[in-house]
Design a protein around this motif. Structure first.
Motif, PDB file in Angstrom:
ATOM      1  N   TYR A  94       0.787  -1.140   0.073  1.00 38.57           N
ATOM      2  CA  TYR A  94      -0.021   0.090  -0.128  1.00 38.57           C
ATOM      3  C   TYR A  94       0.799   1.246  -0.087  1.00 38.57           C
ATOM      4  O   TYR A  94       2.098   1.209   0.580  1.00 38.57           O
ATOM      5  N   ALA A  95       0.245   2.440  -0.642  1.00 40.60           N
ATOM      6  CA  ALA A  95       1.305   3.484  -0.677  1.00 40.60           C
ATOM      7  C   ALA A  95       0.090   4.624  -0.884  1.00 40.60           C
ATOM      8  O   ALA A  95      -0.736   4.328  -1.893  1.00 40.60           O
ATOM      9  N   VAL A 140      -4.370  -2.421  -1.967  1.00 41.67           N
ATOM     10  CA  VAL A 140      -4.652  -2.373  -0.280  1.00 41.67           C
ATOM     11  C   VAL A 140      -4.500  -3.854   0.377  1.00 41.67           C
ATOM     12  O   VAL A 140      -5.002  -4.683  -0.665  1.00 41.67           O
ATOM     13  N   PRO A 141      -4.088  -4.246   1.486  1.00 41.86           N
ATOM     14  CA  PRO A 141      -4.298  -5.541   1.882  1.00 41.86           C
ATOM     15  C   PRO A 141      -5.692  -5.811   2.262  1.00 41.86           C
ATOM     16  O   PRO A 141      -6.509  -4.971   2.478  1.00 41.86           O
ATOM     17  N   PRO A 142      -5.782  -7.201   2.825  1.00 37.18           N
ATOM     18  CA  PRO A 142      -7.123  -7.616   3.199  1.00 37.18           C
ATOM     19  C   PRO A 142      -7.692  -6.767   4.407  1.00 37.18           C
ATOM     20  O   PRO A 142      -6.796  -6.484   5.143  1.00 37.18           O
ATOM     21  N   GLY A 143      -9.053  -6.520   4.353  1.00 38.59           N
ATOM     22  CA  GLY A 143      -9.449  -5.562   5.349  1.00 38.59           C
ATOM     23  C   GLY A 143     -10.911  -4.800   4.993  1.00 38.59           C
ATOM     24  O   GLY A 143     -11.330  -4.980   3.555  1.00 38.59           O
ATOM     25  N   THR A 144     -11.299  -4.014   5.661  1.00 39.05           N
ATOM     26  CA  THR A 144     -12.678  -3.170   5.556  1.00 39.05           C
ATOM     27  C   THR A 144     -11.964  -1.491   5.542  1.00 39.05           C
ATOM     28  O   THR A 144     -11.504  -1.304   6.611  1.00 39.05           O
ATOM     29  N   PRO A 155     -18.524   1.375   2.566  1.00 37.29           N
ATOM     30  CA  PRO A 155     -17.276   0.741   2.714  1.00 37.29           C
ATOM     31  C   PRO A 155     -16.822  -0.345   1.899  1.00 37.29           C
ATOM     32  O   PRO A 155     -17.609  -1.121   0.969  1.00 37.29           O
ATOM     33  N   GLU A 156     -15.659  -0.733   1.463  1.00 37.89           N
ATOM     34  CA  GLU A 156     -15.247  -1.745   0.522  1.00 37.89           C
ATOM     35  C   GLU A 156     -14.459  -2.661   1.484  1.00 37.89           C
ATOM     36  O   GLU A 156     -13.507  -2.391   2.479  1.00 37.89           O
ATOM     37  N   GLY A 213      -6.450  -6.319  -2.833  1.00 33.57           N
ATOM     38  CA  GLY A 213      -7.157  -5.871  -3.963  1.00 33.57           C
ATOM     39  C   GLY A 213      -6.846  -4.259  -3.981  1.00 33.57           C
ATOM     40  O   GLY A 213      -5.798  -3.796  -3.692  1.00 33.57           O
ATOM     41  N   GLN A 214      -7.634  -3.568  -4.722  1.00 34.62           N
ATOM     42  CA  GLN A 214      -7.227  -2.403  -5.254  1.00 34.62           C
ATOM     43  C   GLN A 214      -8.725  -1.460  -4.958  1.00 34.62           C
ATOM     44  O   GLN A 214      -9.977  -1.964  -5.225  1.00 34.62           O
ATOM     45  N   ILE A 215      -8.341  -0.298  -4.515  1.00 39.08           N
ATOM     46  CA  ILE A 215      -9.426   0.688  -4.476  1.00 39.08           C
ATOM     47  C   ILE A 215      -9.181   1.751  -5.588  1.00 39.08           C
ATOM     48  O   ILE A 215      -8.138   2.369  -5.627  1.00 39.08           O
ATOM     49  N   THR A 216     -10.348   1.844  -6.453  1.00 38.76           N
ATOM     50  CA  THR A 216      -9.998   3.038  -7.658  1.00 38.76           C
ATOM     51  C   THR A 216     -10.987   4.211  -7.390  1.00 38.76           C
ATOM     52  O   THR A 216     -11.951   4.154  -6.855  1.00 38.76           O
TER      53      THR A 216
END
Length: 215
Positions: A51-52, A76-80, A192-193, A199-202
């Motif tokens: 993550y960055a 992002v690593p696993p999580g909410t 929330p994702e 995964g990735q947040i876009t």
């Protein structure tokens, strides 16, 4: 005191990446990042790819709002995750934090609680578009007071919604929060994702909006 659009635009443009203010965007868990000089613990960390924070560019402010002009992809690593955070640098959390926005928070609006609302524990917001089960955050409106019983920084669950009002609960489908005083507020939906694995947040261009219309 209210400000006109010219003043709002000038304030927003002072946060531009060219002024070393909001230069990067990060991701936070569902822990409220807060509004102090440093963010509360909860920024994403680790993962592979690691993550960055990502650099952001902004268009010129207009009509009291300012939006990003570049698309962002955050690993992002696993999580909410529940928030996008604003920073003046790619790392650090001492003087670099600038604020946050609820993730996927494109649905937003103003609300109020009058005497009838206090009795009913209901927030009035015409045509709000929320439904039971949605999650929202509530914010103070400039020069106004958040209705007593409600707290800024809490992610609430919408319950007992009608076309022009809604109630909030601390749990999904739970009892409505007891509102004990009148006031004004700004609300914003939080979606929330959740990632069971890396995964990735876009964030699309134009999806991040710095909004000064409430001041």
């Amino acid at each position: 005191m209210p400000f006109n659009d010219a003043a709002k635009n000038a304030m927003l443009d002072a946060l531009d990446e060219s002024a070393s203010q909001i230069t990067h965007v990060g991701v936070h868990t569902l822990t409220d990042p807060g509004t102090s000089g440093t963010a509360n613990a909860g920024e994403a960390t680790g993962g592979s790819p690691v993550y960055a924070r990502q650099p952001v560019t902004w268009g010129a402010a207009a009509s009291g709002q300012k939006a990003n002009t570049n698309a962002l992809t955050l690993d992002v690593p696993p999580g909410t995750y529940g928030f996008l955070t604003y920073w003046s640098a790619s790392t650090g959390n001492t003087t670099q934090y600038r604020g946050y926005a609820p993730l996927n928070g494109t649905v937003k609006g103003f609300g109020s609680v009058d005497a009838a609302g206090v009795t009913a524990d209901a927030i009035q917001s015409a045509g709000h578009g929320l439904v039971d089960g949605d999650r929202v955050m509530l914010f103070n409106v400039f020069s106004e007071s958040l209705p007593a019983g409600l707290a800024e920084g809490t992610v609430y669950h919408v319950v007992t919604s009608t076309a022009d009002s809604f109630e909030v609960s601390l749990t999904q489908g739970g009892a409505s929060v007891n509102i004990t005083g009148q006031g004004e507020l700004f609300w914003q939906k939080v979606v929330p994702e959740v990632f069971g694995s890396q995964g990735q947040i876009t964030v699309a261009a134009g999806a991040l909006v710095l909004d000064a219309t409430g001041i």
